[in-house]
Scaffold this active site. Structure first.
Site, PDB file in Angstrom:
ATOM      1  N   ASN A  61       2.980 -63.308  20.715  1.00 31.64           N
ATOM      2  CA  ASN A  61       4.156 -63.930  20.112  1.00 31.64           C
ATOM      3  C   ASN A  61       4.192 -65.417  20.401  1.00 31.64           C
ATOM      4  O   ASN A  61       4.449 -66.246  19.509  1.00 31.64           O
ATOM      5  CB  ASN A  61       5.437 -63.290  20.665  1.00 31.64           C
ATOM      6  CG  ASN A  61       5.751 -61.945  20.037  1.00 31.64           C
ATOM      7  OD1 ASN A  61       5.121 -61.539  19.063  1.00 31.64           O
ATOM      8  ND2 ASN A  61       6.710 -61.243  20.592  1.00 31.64           N
ATOM      9  N   ARG A 432       2.254 -57.432   2.638  1.00 29.69           N
ATOM     10  CA  ARG A 432       1.265 -57.159   3.690  1.00 29.69           C
ATOM     11  C   ARG A 432       0.726 -55.747   3.504  1.00 29.69           C
ATOM     12  O   ARG A 432       1.494 -54.794   3.393  1.00 29.69           O
ATOM     13  CB  ARG A 432       1.887 -57.292   5.087  1.00 29.69           C
ATOM     14  CG  ARG A 432       2.379 -58.691   5.432  1.00 29.69           C
ATOM     15  CD  ARG A 432       2.771 -58.785   6.900  1.00 29.69           C
ATOM     16  NE  ARG A 432       3.528 -59.991   7.196  1.00 29.69           N
ATOM     17  CZ  ARG A 432       2.998 -61.185   7.430  1.00 29.69           C
ATOM     18  NH1 ARG A 432       1.689 -61.328   7.402  1.00 29.69           N
ATOM     19  NH2 ARG A 432       3.766 -62.218   7.692  1.00 29.69           N
ATOM     20  N   ARG A 462       1.812 -65.216   5.838  1.00 25.80           N
ATOM     21  CA  ARG A 462       1.147 -65.921   6.938  1.00 25.80           C
ATOM     22  C   ARG A 462       0.303 -64.997   7.811  1.00 25.80           C
ATOM     23  O   ARG A 462       0.752 -63.964   8.269  1.00 25.80           O
ATOM     24  CB  ARG A 462       2.171 -66.661   7.791  1.00 25.80           C
ATOM     25  CG  ARG A 462       1.521 -67.530   8.868  1.00 25.80           C
ATOM     26  CD  ARG A 462       2.523 -68.378   9.603  1.00 25.80           C
ATOM     27  NE  ARG A 462       2.805 -69.611   8.895  1.00 25.80           N
ATOM     28  CZ  ARG A 462       4.018 -69.942   8.418  1.00 25.80           C
ATOM     29  NH1 ARG A 462       5.013 -69.111   8.576  1.00 25.80           N
ATOM     30  NH2 ARG A 462       4.201 -71.071   7.804  1.00 25.80           N
ATOM     31  N   HIS A 492       8.916 -61.867  -1.246  1.00 26.24           N
ATOM     32  CA  HIS A 492       8.989 -61.062  -0.030  1.00 26.24           C
ATOM     33  C   HIS A 492       9.638 -59.708  -0.305  1.00 26.24           C
ATOM     34  O   HIS A 492       9.806 -58.897   0.599  1.00 26.24           O
ATOM     35  CB  HIS A 492       9.791 -61.839   1.029  1.00 26.24           C
ATOM     36  CG  HIS A 492       9.736 -61.260   2.398  1.00 26.24           C
ATOM     37  ND1 HIS A 492      10.837 -60.667   2.997  1.00 26.24           N
ATOM     38  CD2 HIS A 492       8.745 -61.177   3.308  1.00 26.24           C
ATOM     39  CE1 HIS A 492      10.517 -60.269   4.209  1.00 26.24           C
ATOM     40  NE2 HIS A 492       9.251 -60.554   4.429  1.00 26.24           N
ATOM     41  N   TYR A 525       7.133 -49.935  13.067  1.00 25.15           N
ATOM     42  CA  TYR A 525       8.336 -50.681  12.700  1.00 25.15           C
ATOM     43  C   TYR A 525       9.390 -49.733  12.155  1.00 25.15           C
ATOM     44  O   TYR A 525       9.083 -48.843  11.364  1.00 25.15           O
ATOM     45  CB  TYR A 525       8.031 -51.711  11.604  1.00 25.15           C
ATOM     46  CG  TYR A 525       7.137 -52.858  12.004  1.00 25.15           C
ATOM     47  CD1 TYR A 525       6.434 -52.873  13.208  1.00 25.15           C
ATOM     48  CD2 TYR A 525       6.978 -53.947  11.157  1.00 25.15           C
ATOM     49  CE1 TYR A 525       5.617 -53.920  13.554  1.00 25.15           C
ATOM     50  CE2 TYR A 525       6.156 -55.014  11.495  1.00 25.15           C
ATOM     51  CZ  TYR A 525       5.465 -54.992  12.691  1.00 25.15           C
ATOM     52  OH  TYR A 525       4.654 -56.038  13.023  1.00 25.15           O
ATOM     53  N   ARG A 621      17.602 -58.150  16.306  1.00 24.77           N
ATOM     54  CA  ARG A 621      16.486 -57.995  17.243  1.00 24.77           C
ATOM     55  C   ARG A 621      16.037 -59.333  17.821  1.00 24.77           C
ATOM     56  O   ARG A 621      15.777 -59.442  19.011  1.00 24.77           O
ATOM     57  CB  ARG A 621      15.292 -57.345  16.538  1.00 24.77           C
ATOM     58  CG  ARG A 621      14.017 -57.362  17.375  1.00 24.77           C
ATOM     59  CD  ARG A 621      12.894 -56.616  16.696  1.00 24.77           C
ATOM     60  NE  ARG A 621      12.588 -57.127  15.378  1.00 24.77           N
ATOM     61  CZ  ARG A 621      11.750 -58.129  15.129  1.00 24.77           C
ATOM     62  NH1 ARG A 621      11.146 -58.746  16.116  1.00 24.77           N
ATOM     63  NH2 ARG A 621      11.517 -58.513  13.889  1.00 24.77           N
ATOM     64  N   HIS A 649      13.153 -53.326  12.531  1.00 17.50           N
ATOM     65  CA  HIS A 649      12.786 -54.182  11.399  1.00 17.50           C
ATOM     66  C   HIS A 649      13.668 -53.990  10.170  1.00 17.50           C
ATOM     67  O   HIS A 649      13.666 -54.829   9.272  1.00 17.50           O
ATOM     68  CB  HIS A 649      11.319 -53.910  11.033  1.00 17.50           C
ATOM     69  CG  HIS A 649      10.706 -54.898  10.109  1.00 17.50           C
ATOM     70  ND1 HIS A 649      10.492 -54.637   8.770  1.00 17.50           N
ATOM     71  CD2 HIS A 649      10.270 -56.165  10.317  1.00 17.50           C
ATOM     72  CE1 HIS A 649       9.935 -55.690   8.202  1.00 17.50           C
ATOM     73  NE2 HIS A 649       9.787 -56.630   9.114  1.00 17.50           N
TER      74      HIS A 649
END
Length: 876
Positions: A61, A432, A462, A492, A525, A621, A649
């Site tokens: 992270n 993704r 990314r 997205h 997730y 979160r 998530h």
């Protein structure tokens, strides 16, 4: 990226006055989140190898944070315009100083936590050995190992006038070797003496035999002049974890093995000391730079842009030990870094190796060091043996809760759609994907089977850019229609629309999700996925894909909210409605579950609602730029966070008091980039049962006393276990909501399987009796029918209704085989998701319905569950 720069989207030019007291800087809030991740590594309730993995997550992270956030802030700090953060009024340079200062506080905690876990693992036979801890036997073994498996792959370099300082790759490890520049004089002297002795040798024939050999050695091992620095890149071909001889599993890391042979590698020099270093570089690439869409395919443009990422400016230098007074300024100068951008840590500079340690252990040893295994369960609301397409089109909406329930039903739906002759088209957005994806293969199969498949790939996801580029090429080769979305907005959204031609006309099966179509992350997730045949949502989905194909930003939707035009305005509008209710003294409320909260307009509106008396609960979160409990501003706001085994998530928006709260699910966090710079989707939960299920999910999450922590007005979080209850016997009772959801999913899956087995047994008994009846001589109906009816056990068909059993299964699939939840009601009631009460917790906000006894004797498992629930209800 110019239009996706997460920092620039949160900046304004300029800002006046002091920031509101209920706002805080997003970068510092993110570092607080990562500290909560690190604290999972110190949590004694977490198995040891999992604790090590949490420390590894903290490391990765932080690595990404420096690459993206610090990188983009560094770029902004070079801009001549006066730019400030919209929440804290800090300039980019001020934010950078605060970040580096906060990291100075985190690194010591990082080291302590890692060392604590390392020593605990040593005690249970998983021994991470450092060079100074090696035994003589291990040193001897490593010398032979390095000679055969490491040295052949090394590519050492020296730095001097003829060998310039090389490019250090982002995130790569290097052994830096300090060479003694004073050795140059010694070498010159040795050369001179060698020449003199050579001349004397010509005059005198009595030279000892050993002398020429020594001279030859000197001439072969004389290094270059003016050299004081050597570098050895860590070879990629070698295993990072080197197993050592001895009891248990002992290992040393490759970088330390390379350090041990540095003197051998640089034998022609005098090695003073060695160290391990790692450079972190800015990775905030600009995908719009120098693009000419008329001349260059966008995918090829992205390939070219990605090559630049590895060569962007450094933003951090790490070393395992303190660098010398000579080496430190040299490296900082060559990397163009300041002293405050350098960090020294005893923790290995790349912790990715931790995830593979379990593979070196026996099954028994590993079981004690990791979480009990959990496999996402097949959802109880779907029959595994029937086509998903039939169940979805015949029943109501289906809600899947990842990772507790599996993504497999949706993948199976796509497989069925790829073969269904009635399916016309499949359209999907892909942000993704897993590197190996059954979902992607199903879509490719559909295209190869002649279906019209449209896949919108977001090539700017990314760190997944290369993977998406590769998949987009495969899709194109299979005949899919591949599009790349907008120039100015990332797409997205997570939406899929299957269009079928039925006898009743066109039918749309729409799937909407809060998370990506990635089978790997769907096991880690928490996300929600809705599958619906709602005609209204289907029409909106069709309109959405039409707009995407035309690169058109639109708000022409009936029920969907689509950013950038709708999501934020409609959130603000719904908050305004709650404010009006509060001012009229009517019931009101707000709830948000999101990964991060950074958008200032939404934060200000929530503060306004708080001042009007609207109670607001936010389950966040990560980043929260909103500070709750600030007197006169946010007294009615609670911000809580769960960081646990699963990564929270899902995004949920709730408007109104719990009794009639309007629930929306979304792909968008409450961040400026999501609201203004991305194409996102939010959608209402219209099915009442699914709404109640989500409310129960929220209730259970807020009842967590093991991992839930609350953000306080002083901008710090309560410690782990702060909300834990103590029993009369003095035992601390911690309720982990994620463990509860895993147990619940397993239990429902078992119960669903039992119901299916019992149904199958009953079906066979009916068929058996029919065969027997058919073989018996015919008798008057009036004499046998009552007897047959009396003999038939409860739940089986009588002769008057058993004709359906003789019909081929294909003809009865939509009539005699209702969805399991409905079919089970005739034999054993299926548990709804909110019907199992969390165990061992003193208080809960959940409203859990009473479960009646099933009409026939249930299995031992079901009876035990029902008894536990009745006992719990009596205690309440």
């Amino acid at each position: 990226m110019a239009n996706d720069n997460p920092t620039s989207s949160d900046q304004v030019i300029p800002a006046a006055g002091n920031p509101a007291p209920y706002l805080q800087n997003r970068e510092l809030s993110w570092l607080d989140f990562n500290e909560r991740v690190l604290e999972q590594g110190a949590d004694e309730s977490v198995p040891l190898l999992q604790r090590l993995n949490f420390i590894s997550i903290f490391w990765s992270n932080l690595q990404e944070f420096f690459m993206v956030r610090v990188g983009s802030l560094t770029d902004l700090s070079l801009v001549k315009k006066h730019i400030v953060d919209s929440k804290s009024n800090m300039t980019p340079s001020e934010q950078l100083r605060a970040i580096y200062l906060r990291c100075r506080e985190l690194y010591p905690a990082y080291e302590r936590t890692f060392e604590q876990v390392r020593l605990l693992l040593n005690k249970v036979g998983v021994t991470h050995v450092r060079p100074n801890e090696l035994t003589d036997e291990q040193r001897s073994y490593l010398a032979e190992y390095a000679e055969a498996n490491v040295i052949p792959f090394l590519s050492p370099q020296i730095i001097n006038a003829r060998h310039p300082f090389p490019h250090l790759e982002n995130g790569a490890l290097y052994i830096v070797v300090r060479l003694d520049e004073e050795a140059d004089n010694a070498q010159e002297q040795a050369k001179s003496e060698h020449k003199k002795k050579g001349k004397k040798g010509k005059k005198s024939k009595g030279k000892p035999a050993k002398e020429p050999a020594k001279s030859a050695s000197l001439s072969q091992n004389v290094g270059a002049e003016g050299t004081m620095l050597g570098l050895i890149p860590l070879p990629r071909q070698c295993a990072r974890v080197v197993k050592l001889p001895g009891d248990g599993f002992s290992f040393i890391l490759l970088e330390h093995v390379v350090e041990m042979v540095a003197e051998q590698v640089f034998s022609m020099y005098t090695v003073k000391h060695t160290n391990v270093i790692c450079v972190t570089r800015n990775a905030d690439i600009d995908a719009t730079e120098s693009t000419d869409e008329n001349d260059e395919d966008y995918r090829e443009h992205m390939k070219r842009i990605l090559k630049k990422r590895a060569r962007l400016a450094p933003v951090r230098l790490e070393s395992e030990r303190e660098l010398s007074d000579t080496l430190e300024p040299l490296l900082l100068d060559r990397l163009n870094l300041k002293k405050h951008q350098m960090f020294t840590t005893s923790v290995p500079l790349d912790l990715s190796f931790t995830w593979g340690l379990a593979s070196h252990l026996s099954e028994k040893q590993c079981a004690a060091l990791v979480y009990p295994p959990f496999t996402p369960q097949w959802p109880a609301c779907l029959d595994r043996k029937r086509p998903i397409m039939d169940q979805v089109t015949a029943g109501g909406d289906v809600l899947l809760s990842y990772p507790y329930e599996s993504m497999d039903p949706f993948v199976q739906l796509l497989r069925e759609a790829s073969r269904d002759p009635r399916v016309i088209s499949i359209k999907i957005t892909l942000y993704r994907l897993a590197s190996q994806s059954h979902l992607a293969e199903a879509l490719i199969d559909a295209a190869e089977n002649g279906k019209e498949v449209t896949a919108l790939f977001e090539l700017r996801a990314r760190f997944d850019e290369s993977n998406n580029i590769e998949w987009s090429q495969r899709f194109e080769q299979a005949g899919c229609n591949v599009i790349y979305g907008f120039r100015d907005y990332k797409v997205h959204s997570k939406i899929c629309c299957i269009t079928r031609q039925t006898d009743d006309g066109i039918q749309h099966i729409t799937q909407l999700g809060t998370g990506n179509y990635n089978e790997k992350t769907a096991k880690l997730y928490t996300d929600l996925s809705l599958i619906t045949t709602s005609p209204t949502i289907g029409r909106d989905a069709t309109e959405f894909f039409r707009n995407m194909a035309l690169e058109n930003v639109s708000d022409n939707y009936d029920v969907l909210w689509v950013a950038p035009l709708q999501v934020k305005p409609l959130i603000l509008k719904n908050i305004d409605h709650q404010i009006e209710l509060a001012r009229r003294g009517e019931p009101c409320g707000l709830f948000f579950k999101t990964n991060s909260v950074t958008d200032k307009e939404i934060i200000d509106k929530i503060a306004e609602a708080s001042q009007a008396g609207v109670k607001t609960v936010m389950l966040v979160r990560g980043i929260s730029c909103l500070v709750p409990g600030v007197e006169g501003h946010t007294e009615n706001v609670r911000v809580v966070s769960i960081v646990g085994r699963m990564l929270e998530h899902s995004r949920i928006y709730g408007f109104g008091p719990r009794t009639n709260m309007k629930i929306y699910l979304a792909s968008a966090d409450l961040m400026t980039r999501n609201m203004d710079k991305r194409v996102e989707i939010a959608w209402p939960v219209l099915d009442e049962k699914l709404r109640d299920r989500i409310l129960s999910y929220i209730d259970v999450s807020l009842s967590d006393t093991a991992k839930l922590r609350e953000l306080l007005p002083n901008r710090r979080y309560t410690p782990l276990g702060f909300f834990a209850q103590v029993s009369p016997e003095g035992k601390t009772i911690r309720f982990d909501s994620q463990v509860h959801f895993m147990d619940e999913a397993r239990l429902k899956a078992r119960m669903s399987t039992e119901v299916e087995v019992e149904r199958e047994v009953e079906k066979r008994e009916v068929e058996k009796r029919e065969v027997v009846a058919a073989a018996e001589p015919a008798t008057p109906v009036t004499a046998t029918a009552p007897a047959a009816a009396a003999a038939a056990p409860a739940g089986t068909a009588t002769p008057a209704t058993s004709e359906a059993a003789t019909v081929p299964p294909e003809a009865t699939s939509t009539t005699s085989s209702a969805a399991p939840a409905d079919a089970a009601s005739t034999s054993e009631p299926a548990l709804e998701p909110d019907a199992i009460e969390p165990a061992e917790k003193a208080t809960t906000t959940a409203i859990l319905p009473h479960i009646e006894q099933p009409p026939h004797k249930p299995s031992l498992l079901v009876r035990a569950l029902a008894a536990a629930i009745r006992f719990s209800n009596r205690r309440k």
